[in-house]
Design an enzyme around this catalytic site. Structure first.
Site, PDB file in Angstrom:
ATOM      1  N   TYR A   1     -20.617  -4.660  60.868  1.00 54.87           N
ATOM      2  CA  TYR A   1     -20.506  -6.090  60.567  1.00 54.87           C
ATOM      3  C   TYR A   1     -20.339  -6.916  61.845  1.00 54.87           C
ATOM      4  O   TYR A   1     -19.602  -6.545  62.755  1.00 54.87           O
ATOM      5  CB  TYR A   1     -19.306  -6.352  59.659  1.00 54.87           C
ATOM      6  CG  TYR A   1     -19.548  -6.012  58.205  1.00 54.87           C
ATOM      7  CD1 TYR A   1     -20.556  -6.640  57.477  1.00 54.87           C
ATOM      8  CD2 TYR A   1     -18.754  -5.063  57.567  1.00 54.87           C
ATOM      9  CE1 TYR A   1     -20.770  -6.328  56.142  1.00 54.87           C
ATOM     10  CE2 TYR A   1     -18.956  -4.749  56.227  1.00 54.87           C
ATOM     11  CZ  TYR A   1     -19.961  -5.380  55.528  1.00 54.87           C
ATOM     12  OH  TYR A   1     -20.175  -5.068  54.205  1.00 54.87           O
TER      13      TYR A   1
ATOM     14  N   LYS B   1      11.295   2.512  48.768  1.00 56.54           N
ATOM     15  CA  LYS B   1      10.612   1.291  48.337  1.00 56.54           C
ATOM     16  C   LYS B   1       9.199   1.276  48.902  1.00 56.54           C
ATOM     17  O   LYS B   1       8.853   2.055  49.788  1.00 56.54           O
ATOM     18  CB  LYS B   1      11.384   0.061  48.805  1.00 56.54           C
ATOM     19  CG  LYS B   1      11.473  -0.090  50.317  1.00 56.54           C
ATOM     20  CD  LYS B   1      12.278  -1.316  50.713  1.00 56.54           C
ATOM     21  CE  LYS B   1      12.346  -1.462  52.236  1.00 56.54           C
ATOM     22  NZ  LYS B   1      13.080  -2.676  52.652  1.00 56.54           N
TER      23      LYS B   1
END
Length: 405
Positions: free
Chosen positions: A294, A47
């Site tokens: 940033y 999954k």
């Protein structure tokens, strides 16, 4: 340079930006470690794009090696595997809307029945030909499943003409814990599950498979034996959390055929299957006091060199790395700490102490460096982000190319 020449040049260096190399031999080795511990082998949990490793590629490699039972989370994940030609049983562990019951049969999938209402609705929408189901039993996690102390409701599903019941299973919620109270609760879950199986046997129901152990259920409770074990994170050679208090993995296992160190818990010797690499885009120099990236989140304390590496949070590298637990990349076999904030498409590493670094060079972000043999464990990055390896791997981005080696 023509577009064709550019394409040929890029293909000679594998990829232009960032990629994940998946070792199929490691996957097959890890599957082989667990297969003998269950009566009928493992159910490979693929999954979430096989925990970021690529569901189709992983399933093909495992199917080729003899694995014939797979687990997914959704109908769409099951259909994807069938469309790619994956044979064998594919069990949908999560909720499927009853209105889509026809597709379960159409693609020869097996559906988990998650409670009594789900069972009734699935039966109402199922086609004339019965669909295959596994009955989920809630033994204490209180997520999905029919209550363990109402076994008559579980037995009832065997007589629903629209169902072909091929399995009964449960899920352990604290099998990874070493806390005595959690260990006692886990043993209680085994006891409850066993009571359901005994009840069904007493009422003449025998032809169904059983499974309750996922990775840590088998790693920590290998004394219990059921038909299958659902192996997820451990199949990929990774532990959810670091094995040692200092945040490092155990490296006491046997050597992998390619020389990689393996992480061992007890007698389980696993090989990490994934190595994430990215190219250095640029080397820059900073003076003392200059900031980087940033928010000016990093300031040079002395003259230094930094590498801009072409991978970021859009590729699945977490932005919220806690500086208390430094995270490194490997460049030329040497550790370089990640500095500043991870950007969407790039991150920064301090390469002041690493000579001969240039643009275009490969950096190992996670996994094993072939030259030095050093390994960057996913659990260490997870620890620095306050999470587990499962999350780090399963949210790796789609633009991160997967190369099977």
């Amino acid at each position: 340079m023509t577009p064709i020449e550019t394409s040929q040049k890029l293909s000679s260096v594998k990829t232009s930006r960032a990629w994940a190399e998946i070792s199929t031999s490691a996957l097959i080795h890890n599957a082989g470690v667990f297969s003998p511990l269950s009566k009928k082998g493992i159910m490979a949990v693929v999954k979430a794009n096989a925990y970021g490793h690529g569901a189709v590629g992983v399933s093909r490699a495992l199917a080729y090696s003899g694995v014939c039972h797979f687990c997914v989370a959704s109908l769409q994940e099951g259909i994807e595997l069938r469309a790619a030609g994956i044979p064998g049983e594919i069990l949908i562990l999560g909720y499927t809307p009853p209105q889509l019951a026809g597709q379960i049969g159409e693609y020869d999938l097996t559906q988990a029945v998650i409670d009594e209402n789900h069972a009734g609705e699935l039966a109402a929408y199922s086609p004339a030909s019965p669909i295959k189901i596994h009955i989920a039993v809630d033994t204490g996690m209180h997520r999905l499943g029919l209550a363990w102390d109402r076994p008559e409701l579980i037995r009832k599903q065997f007589f629903e003409e629209r169902f072909c019941v091929t399995g009964v299973f449960s899920h352990l919620c604290a099998a990874d814990s070493q806390i005595p109270d959690d260990q006692n609760f886990t043993l209680k879950q085994f006891e409850r599950f066993n009571s359901v199986i005994k009840y069904l046997h007493r009422h003449g129901l025998h032809h169904f498979s059983t499974h309750i152990q996922s990775s840590y259920g088998l790693l920590n409770y290998s004394q219990f034996h059921y038909d299958y074990s659902r192996i997820g994170i451990a199949l990929y050679g990774v532990y959810s959390s670091p094995a040692n208090p200092d945040g490092t993995a155990n490296l006491d296992g046997a050597a992998d055929p390619h020389g990689a160190a393996t992480a061992g818990v007890g007698s389980f010797c696993l090989i990490p299957a994934m190595t994430i690499k990215a190219r250095i885009a640029r080397i820059l120099s900073l003076n003392e006091g200059e900031s980087l990236g940033y928010g000016r989140a990093y300031t040079a304390k002395a003259p230094m060199k930094a590498a801009v590496i072409s991978i970021g949070y859009a590729d699945g590298i977490p932005r919220n790395i806690d500086e208390t637990f430094p995270v490194h990349v490997l460049i030329q076999g040497q550790k370089a700490p990640i500095i500043g904030r991870v950007c969407m498409d790039q991150l920064f590493a301090d390469v002041t102490q690493i000579p001969n670094v240039w643009a275009g060079m490969e950096a190992v972000i996670m996994g094993r460096d072939e030259v030095s043999g050093k390994n960057l464990d996913a659990a260490q990055m997870a620890r620095a982000c306050g999470t587990i390896s499962n999350e780090i791997l399963s949210r790796l981005g789609q633009r991160l190319e997967r190369i099977y080696v």
